[in-house]
Scaffold this motif. Sequence first.
Motif, PDB file in Angstrom:
ATOM      1  N   PHE A  51      -7.046   8.884   5.378  1.00  0.00           N
ATOM      2  CA  PHE A  51      -6.582   8.104   4.232  1.00  0.00           C
ATOM      3  C   PHE A  51      -7.793   7.634   3.443  1.00  0.00           C
ATOM      4  O   PHE A  51      -8.610   6.846   3.929  1.00  0.00           O
ATOM      5  N   ARG A  52      -7.939   8.111   2.212  1.00  0.00           N
ATOM      6  CA  ARG A  52      -9.101   7.788   1.378  1.00  0.00           C
ATOM      7  C   ARG A  52      -8.734   6.705   0.375  1.00  0.00           C
ATOM      8  O   ARG A  52      -7.763   6.809  -0.366  1.00  0.00           O
ATOM      9  N   LEU A  53      -9.560   5.664   0.356  1.00  0.00           N
ATOM     10  CA  LEU A  53      -9.284   4.478  -0.442  1.00  0.00           C
ATOM     11  C   LEU A  53     -10.474   4.177  -1.342  1.00  0.00           C
ATOM     12  O   LEU A  53     -11.617   4.155  -0.890  1.00  0.00           O
ATOM     13  N   LEU A  54     -10.212   3.951  -2.620  1.00  0.00           N
ATOM     14  CA  LEU A  54     -11.257   3.592  -3.575  1.00  0.00           C
ATOM     15  C   LEU A  54     -11.135   2.116  -3.924  1.00  0.00           C
ATOM     16  O   LEU A  54     -10.087   1.667  -4.399  1.00  0.00           O
ATOM     17  N   CYS A  55     -12.208   1.345  -3.687  1.00  0.00           N
ATOM     18  CA  CYS A  55     -12.242  -0.082  -4.001  1.00  0.00           C
ATOM     19  C   CYS A  55     -13.093  -0.291  -5.247  1.00  0.00           C
ATOM     20  O   CYS A  55     -14.253   0.134  -5.293  1.00  0.00           O
ATOM     21  N   VAL A  56     -12.513  -0.953  -6.249  1.00  0.00           N
ATOM     22  CA  VAL A  56     -13.192  -1.120  -7.536  1.00  0.00           C
ATOM     23  C   VAL A  56     -13.273  -2.604  -7.887  1.00  0.00           C
ATOM     24  O   VAL A  56     -12.248  -3.278  -8.015  1.00  0.00           O
ATOM     25  N   ASP A  57     -14.493  -3.101  -8.035  1.00  0.00           N
ATOM     26  CA  ASP A  57     -14.704  -4.495  -8.436  1.00  0.00           C
ATOM     27  C   ASP A  57     -16.113  -4.600  -9.001  1.00  0.00           C
ATOM     28  O   ASP A  57     -17.051  -4.073  -8.405  1.00  0.00           O
ATOM     29  N   ASP A  58     -16.266  -5.278 -10.138  1.00  0.00           N
ATOM     30  CA  ASP A  58     -17.593  -5.368 -10.739  1.00  0.00           C
ATOM     31  C   ASP A  58     -18.507  -6.343 -10.006  1.00  0.00           C
ATOM     32  O   ASP A  58     -19.691  -6.436 -10.326  1.00  0.00           O
ATOM     33  N   GLU A  59     -17.996  -7.069  -9.022  1.00  0.00           N
ATOM     34  CA  GLU A  59     -18.831  -7.886  -8.149  1.00  0.00           C
ATOM     35  C   GLU A  59     -19.151  -7.051  -6.908  1.00  0.00           C
ATOM     36  O   GLU A  59     -18.279  -6.860  -6.039  1.00  0.00           O
ATOM     37  N   GLY A  73     -20.740  -7.447  -4.089  1.00  0.00           N
ATOM     38  CA  GLY A  73     -20.517  -8.030  -2.775  1.00  0.00           C
ATOM     39  C   GLY A  73     -19.052  -8.076  -2.407  1.00  0.00           C
ATOM     40  O   GLY A  73     -18.678  -7.793  -1.264  1.00  0.00           O
ATOM     41  N   LEU A  74     -18.198  -8.409  -3.364  1.00  0.00           N
ATOM     42  CA  LEU A  74     -16.773  -8.492  -3.091  1.00  0.00           C
ATOM     43  C   LEU A  74     -16.171  -7.103  -2.888  1.00  0.00           C
ATOM     44  O   LEU A  74     -15.330  -6.903  -2.008  1.00  0.00           O
ATOM     45  N   ALA A  75     -16.619  -6.139  -3.683  1.00  0.00           N
ATOM     46  CA  ALA A  75     -16.124  -4.771  -3.526  1.00  0.00           C
ATOM     47  C   ALA A  75     -16.438  -4.245  -2.128  1.00  0.00           C
ATOM     48  O   ALA A  75     -15.586  -3.637  -1.467  1.00  0.00           O
ATOM     49  N   ARG A  76     -17.656  -4.497  -1.669  1.00  0.00           N
ATOM     50  CA  ARG A  76     -18.049  -4.036  -0.335  1.00  0.00           C
ATOM     51  C   ARG A  76     -17.301  -4.804   0.750  1.00  0.00           C
ATOM     52  O   ARG A  76     -16.933  -4.234   1.785  1.00  0.00           O
ATOM     53  N   LEU A  77     -17.064  -6.096   0.526  1.00  0.00           N
ATOM     54  CA  LEU A  77     -16.335  -6.906   1.501  1.00  0.00           C
ATOM     55  C   LEU A  77     -14.917  -6.383   1.689  1.00  0.00           C
ATOM     56  O   LEU A  77     -14.439  -6.244   2.816  1.00  0.00           O
ATOM     57  N   VAL A  78     -14.233  -6.087   0.581  1.00  0.00           N
ATOM     58  CA  VAL A  78     -12.874  -5.554   0.654  1.00  0.00           C
ATOM     59  C   VAL A  78     -12.857  -4.230   1.406  1.00  0.00           C
ATOM     60  O   VAL A  78     -12.040  -4.002   2.302  1.00  0.00           O
ATOM     61  N   ALA A  79     -13.801  -3.346   1.062  1.00  0.00           N
ATOM     62  CA  ALA A  79     -13.869  -2.042   1.722  1.00  0.00           C
ATOM     63  C   ALA A  79     -14.125  -2.188   3.217  1.00  0.00           C
ATOM     64  O   ALA A  79     -13.480  -1.537   4.045  1.00  0.00           O
ATOM     65  N   THR A  80     -15.070  -3.061   3.586  1.00  0.00           N
ATOM     66  CA  THR A  80     -15.396  -3.262   4.997  1.00  0.00           C
ATOM     67  C   THR A  80     -14.219  -3.847   5.758  1.00  0.00           C
ATOM     68  O   THR A  80     -13.912  -3.435   6.882  1.00  0.00           O
ATOM     69  N   VAL A  83      -5.895   3.255  -4.620  1.00  0.00           N
ATOM     70  CA  VAL A  83      -6.960   2.510  -5.296  1.00  0.00           C
ATOM     71  C   VAL A  83      -6.647   1.021  -5.207  1.00  0.00           C
ATOM     72  O   VAL A  83      -5.518   0.601  -5.445  1.00  0.00           O
ATOM     73  N   VAL A  84      -7.657   0.227  -4.835  1.00  0.00           N
ATOM     74  CA  VAL A  84      -7.563  -1.233  -4.875  1.00  0.00           C
ATOM     75  C   VAL A  84      -8.571  -1.697  -5.910  1.00  0.00           C
ATOM     76  O   VAL A  84      -9.770  -1.431  -5.783  1.00  0.00           O
ATOM     77  N   SER A  85      -8.108  -2.389  -6.943  1.00  0.00           N
ATOM     78  CA  SER A  85      -8.984  -2.722  -8.061  1.00  0.00           C
ATOM     79  C   SER A  85      -8.817  -4.163  -8.512  1.00  0.00           C
ATOM     80  O   SER A  85      -7.721  -4.733  -8.459  1.00  0.00           O
ATOM     81  N   ASP A  86      -9.920  -4.732  -8.972  1.00  0.00           N
ATOM     82  CA  ASP A  86      -9.879  -6.003  -9.681  1.00  0.00           C
ATOM     83  C   ASP A  86      -9.237  -5.766 -11.053  1.00  0.00           C
ATOM     84  O   ASP A  86      -9.104  -4.616 -11.497  1.00  0.00           O
ATOM     85  N   TYR A  87      -8.854  -6.836 -11.721  1.00  0.00           N
ATOM     86  CA  TYR A  87      -8.323  -6.699 -13.080  1.00  0.00           C
ATOM     87  C   TYR A  87      -9.401  -6.954 -14.125  1.00  0.00           C
ATOM     88  O   TYR A  87      -9.619  -6.146 -15.024  1.00  0.00           O
ATOM     89  N   ASP A  88     -10.082  -8.086 -14.012  1.00  0.00           N
ATOM     90  CA  ASP A  88     -11.009  -8.538 -15.048  1.00  0.00           C
ATOM     91  C   ASP A  88     -12.387  -7.922 -14.831  1.00  0.00           C
ATOM     92  O   ASP A  88     -13.211  -8.439 -14.079  1.00  0.00           O
ATOM     93  N   MET A  89     -12.645  -6.791 -15.509  1.00  0.00           N
ATOM     94  CA  MET A  89     -13.918  -6.081 -15.377  1.00  0.00           C
ATOM     95  C   MET A  89     -14.399  -5.636 -16.754  1.00  0.00           C
ATOM     96  O   MET A  89     -13.593  -5.374 -17.644  1.00  0.00           O
TER      97      MET A  89
END
Length: 201
Positions: free
Chosen positions: A5-13, A15-22, A55-61
């Motif tokens: 299962f391949r998941l793409l995490c998108v966030d302009d922060e 640290g937060l993007a990596r935290l969600v992925a981890t 895909v898991v993404s932030d909104y405000d980017m």
Amino acid sequence: MTDTFRLLCVDDEPGLARLVATYLERDDDLGCDTAVETDPREALRRVERESFDCVVSDYDMPGLTGVELLSAAREVEPELPFLLFSATGPDEIAAEMVRAGVSDYVSKHGGADGYTALLRRVKRAEAGESGRFDAGFEDGRLRDVALDGVCTVSRTGPSSSSAKSTASCTGTTPRSSRASRGSGSTPTPRSNTSARTSSRP
């Protein structure tokens, strides 16, 4: 679709993007392979050239909002499950989410519970149970989103995930034949409790 299962995490922060992925990678039941992007435009290019199951993404980017990214990504992969994990309140972007076909919304303001809700929604997408966000309004206001930060959908139609507050949702169209797997223990990450604003062209 790949076996993993391949998941793409998108966030302009970053640290937060990596935290969600981890956090998602650490769940043994999910067993996902994650990729991280901090630029939504680069995330779109990856969707265009790679295969992702969710895909898991932030909104405000900057550059593209999460909903704009979704709209562009769905032109490439119409059935791609897309979850918004955002500090932007659902009442501010409900109409956008419904029009674009966001699969689910989870609030960053939920702290550890928000991460647990996000993991649960990703597992539903992995099991082929991802639906489409639908917002109901009363007296001109968006009805409260359920306490776990998401609208609850199932194969048989909408259901409530909280006795105190609910969101109205549509039914679902299965995307994968994967069987749902049980939940494992989840670590407790830090929470992101402040909404951000950014300038866009």
